[in-house]
Scaffold this motif. Structure first.
Motif, PDB file in Angstrom:
ATOM      1  N   LYS A 124     106.966  -9.033   4.047  1.00  0.00           N
ATOM      2  CA  LYS A 124     108.823  -9.303   5.076  1.00  0.00           C
ATOM      3  C   LYS A 124     108.200  -7.978   5.678  1.00  0.00           C
ATOM      4  O   LYS A 124     107.727  -7.187   5.116  1.00  0.00           O
ATOM      5  CB  LYS A 124     109.142  -7.894   3.563  1.00  0.00           C
ATOM      6  CG  LYS A 124     110.525  -7.926   3.853  1.00  0.00           C
ATOM      7  CD  LYS A 124     110.834  -7.030   2.268  1.00  0.00           C
ATOM      8  CE  LYS A 124     112.182  -6.652   2.339  1.00  0.00           C
ATOM      9  NZ  LYS A 124     113.109  -6.315   1.010  1.00  0.00           N
ATOM     10  N   VAL A 125     108.152  -8.883   7.196  1.00  0.00           N
ATOM     11  CA  VAL A 125     107.767  -7.969   8.495  1.00  0.00           C
ATOM     12  C   VAL A 125     109.260  -7.402   8.937  1.00  0.00           C
ATOM     13  O   VAL A 125     110.074  -7.865   9.015  1.00  0.00           O
ATOM     14  CB  VAL A 125     107.727  -9.069   8.658  1.00  0.00           C
ATOM     15  CG1 VAL A 125     107.047  -8.546  11.029  1.00  0.00           C
ATOM     16  CG2 VAL A 125     106.714 -10.046   8.605  1.00  0.00           C
ATOM     17  N   SER A 126     109.006  -5.736   8.607  1.00  0.00           N
ATOM     18  CA  SER A 126     110.576  -4.541   9.587  1.00  0.00           C
ATOM     19  C   SER A 126     112.075  -5.279   8.551  1.00  0.00           C
ATOM     20  O   SER A 126     112.953  -5.794   9.192  1.00  0.00           O
ATOM     21  CB  SER A 126     110.368  -4.896  11.155  1.00  0.00           C
ATOM     22  OG  SER A 126     108.944  -4.679  11.306  1.00  0.00           O
ATOM     23  N   GLU A 130     110.197 -13.115   5.212  1.00  0.00           N
ATOM     24  CA  GLU A 130     108.964 -14.808   5.660  1.00  0.00           C
ATOM     25  C   GLU A 130     108.574 -15.735   5.135  1.00  0.00           C
ATOM     26  O   GLU A 130     107.725 -14.701   4.774  1.00  0.00           O
ATOM     27  CB  GLU A 130     108.687 -14.288   7.337  1.00  0.00           C
ATOM     28  CG  GLU A 130     110.125 -13.526   8.449  1.00  0.00           C
ATOM     29  CD  GLU A 130     109.099 -12.698   9.272  1.00  0.00           C
ATOM     30  OE1 GLU A 130     108.165 -13.269  10.229  1.00  0.00           O
ATOM     31  OE2 GLU A 130     109.644 -12.005  10.185  1.00  0.00           O
ATOM     32  N   ARG A 131     108.391 -16.597   5.461  1.00  0.00           N
ATOM     33  CA  ARG A 131     107.169 -17.597   4.639  1.00  0.00           C
ATOM     34  C   ARG A 131     106.133 -17.744   4.958  1.00  0.00           C
ATOM     35  O   ARG A 131     106.479 -18.030   6.494  1.00  0.00           O
ATOM     36  CB  ARG A 131     108.662 -18.898   4.248  1.00  0.00           C
ATOM     37  CG  ARG A 131     109.435 -19.296   3.822  1.00  0.00           C
ATOM     38  CD  ARG A 131     109.956 -20.524   2.993  1.00  0.00           C
ATOM     39  NE  ARG A 131     111.131 -19.994   2.197  1.00  0.00           N
ATOM     40  CZ  ARG A 131     110.740 -20.256   0.445  1.00  0.00           C
ATOM     41  NH1 ARG A 131     109.225 -21.079   0.706  1.00  0.00           N
ATOM     42  NH2 ARG A 131     111.411 -20.390  -0.196  1.00  0.00           N
ATOM     43  N   VAL A 132     105.112 -18.143   5.023  1.00  0.00           N
ATOM     44  CA  VAL A 132     104.273 -18.180   5.319  1.00  0.00           C
ATOM     45  C   VAL A 132     103.021 -19.906   4.428  1.00  0.00           C
ATOM     46  O   VAL A 132     103.962 -19.421   3.379  1.00  0.00           O
ATOM     47  CB  VAL A 132     103.215 -17.304   5.709  1.00  0.00           C
ATOM     48  CG1 VAL A 132     103.291 -16.138   6.273  1.00  0.00           C
ATOM     49  CG2 VAL A 132     103.268 -16.246   3.703  1.00  0.00           C
ATOM     50  N   SER A 133     102.935 -20.011   4.668  1.00  0.00           N
ATOM     51  CA  SER A 133     101.485 -21.407   4.146  1.00  0.00           C
ATOM     52  C   SER A 133      99.785 -21.210   3.941  1.00  0.00           C
ATOM     53  O   SER A 133      99.651 -21.285   4.796  1.00  0.00           O
ATOM     54  CB  SER A 133     103.073 -22.732   3.822  1.00  0.00           C
ATOM     55  OG  SER A 133     101.765 -23.162   5.168  1.00  0.00           O
ATOM     56  N   ALA A 134      99.494 -21.572   2.884  1.00  0.00           N
ATOM     57  CA  ALA A 134      98.054 -21.446   2.706  1.00  0.00           C
ATOM     58  C   ALA A 134      97.715 -23.251   2.791  1.00  0.00           C
ATOM     59  O   ALA A 134      98.181 -23.726   1.381  1.00  0.00           O
ATOM     60  CB  ALA A 134      96.750 -20.273   2.775  1.00  0.00           C
ATOM     61  N   PRO A 135      96.571 -23.418   2.825  1.00  0.00           N
ATOM     62  CA  PRO A 135      95.765 -25.349   2.819  1.00  0.00           C
ATOM     63  C   PRO A 135      94.927 -24.752   1.316  1.00  0.00           C
ATOM     64  O   PRO A 135      94.655 -23.741   0.805  1.00  0.00           O
ATOM     65  CB  PRO A 135      95.227 -25.751   3.540  1.00  0.00           C
ATOM     66  CG  PRO A 135      94.396 -24.600   4.755  1.00  0.00           C
ATOM     67  CD  PRO A 135      95.867 -23.011   4.297  1.00  0.00           C
ATOM     68  N   GLY A 136      96.062 -26.298   0.438  1.00  0.00           N
ATOM     69  CA  GLY A 136      94.630 -25.918  -1.031  1.00  0.00           C
ATOM     70  C   GLY A 136      95.216 -25.628  -1.768  1.00  0.00           C
ATOM     71  O   GLY A 136      94.475 -25.318  -3.143  1.00  0.00           O
ATOM     72  N   GLU A 148      99.678 -19.581   7.263  1.00  0.00           N
ATOM     73  CA  GLU A 148     100.414 -19.221   8.899  1.00  0.00           C
ATOM     74  C   GLU A 148     101.969 -18.934   8.710  1.00  0.00           C
ATOM     75  O   GLU A 148     102.244 -19.782   7.408  1.00  0.00           O
ATOM     76  CB  GLU A 148      99.537 -20.327   9.031  1.00  0.00           C
ATOM     77  CG  GLU A 148      98.253 -20.473   9.680  1.00  0.00           C
ATOM     78  CD  GLU A 148      98.052 -21.442  10.816  1.00  0.00           C
ATOM     79  OE1 GLU A 148      98.871 -22.075  10.932  1.00  0.00           O
ATOM     80  OE2 GLU A 148      96.867 -21.479  11.316  1.00  0.00           O
ATOM     81  N   GLY A 149     102.472 -18.888   9.292  1.00  0.00           N
ATOM     82  CA  GLY A 149     103.936 -18.758   9.467  1.00  0.00           C
ATOM     83  C   GLY A 149     105.048 -17.949  11.342  1.00  0.00           C
ATOM     84  O   GLY A 149     103.320 -19.022  11.867  1.00  0.00           O
ATOM     85  N   LYS A 150     106.015 -18.960  11.549  1.00  0.00           N
ATOM     86  CA  LYS A 150     106.289 -18.813  12.314  1.00  0.00           C
ATOM     87  C   LYS A 150     105.905 -17.598  13.251  1.00  0.00           C
ATOM     88  O   LYS A 150     106.047 -16.799  13.061  1.00  0.00           O
ATOM     89  CB  LYS A 150     107.630 -18.799  12.504  1.00  0.00           C
ATOM     90  CG  LYS A 150     108.329 -18.921  13.941  1.00  0.00           C
ATOM     91  CD  LYS A 150     109.388 -19.325  13.208  1.00  0.00           C
ATOM     92  CE  LYS A 150     110.358 -19.493  14.847  1.00  0.00           C
ATOM     93  NZ  LYS A 150     112.267 -19.487  14.957  1.00  0.00           N
TER      94      LYS A 150
END
Length: 195
Positions: A124-126, A130-136, A148-150
């Motif tokens: 939660k940014v400000s 927001e969605r993020v993802s990580a490999p594996g 990583e996310g937008k």
């Protein structure tokens, strides 16, 4: 009698003269005081203006280090609520979360064990989730994952041994948030993975 009056008049005149001198002396002093106060008044706002700027620079951050670089705006991460996490509708067997002493949790992610699919998470940014993802999948999150996310990258680095027992103990860690404009903020907290 006349002499007494004259003497009384003289006393009255002398008293009136002294009163005039006293008042003149008082008004001169007050003028000087006003001038001095005016001079102080003009320097007081400058001191007041400088003090908050210094206090802001020296004030400790709410959940970690200050934002460095970028356009000068702060990176603000807010604690996720239960509804924020529910609305994310994650699929995954197991999850991880990053928390600080001031806010819990700041990042939540889920993934499948032994999966090549990315783990999915939210921050939660400000005030915005927001969605993020990580490999594996889940296995990729247990060490030092990078999400990583937008317009953002979040790197978790485990910095110590588990702080407790049980099936999924929390470990000391840092979360480094990199924004696309070059801004960066590092927070100290705990990374916890498990059921």
């Amino acid at each position: 009698m006349e002499f007494t009056r004259k003497k009384g008049c003289r006393i009255g005149i002398v008293a009136a003269g002294l009163l005039t001198l006293t008042l003149a002396g008082c008004s001169d002093s007050s003028s000087d005081a006003d001038d001095a106060a005016g001079g102080q008044a003009s320097s007081t706002p400058q001191a007041t203006t400088q003090e908050p700027a210094q206090a802001t620079a020296e004030r400790p951050s709410d959940a970690g280090g200050a934002t460095q670089g970028g356009d000068g705006s702060q990176i603000t991460l807010d604690a996720l609520t239960a509804s924020d996490i529910d609305e994310a509708n994650f699929s995954g067997e197991l999850g991880c979360q990053f928390s600080t002493a001031q806010a819990s949790p700041l990042l939540v992610a889920k993934g499948n064990v032994d999966s090549s699919s990315a783990a999915q998470g939210v921050v939660k940014v400000s005030g915005y989730v927001e969605r993020v993802s990580a490999p594996g999948g889940f296995d990729g999150m247990t060490g030092n994952p990078t999400f990583e996310g937008k317009g953002k990258t979040l790197h978790i680095e485990v910095t110590g041994e588990p702080s407790g027992g049980g099936e999924s103990p929390a470990r000391p860690a840092t979360l480094t948030y990199d924004r696309a404009d070059g801004a960066q903020r590092t927070l100290e907290g705990e990374w916890q993975c498990g059921p």
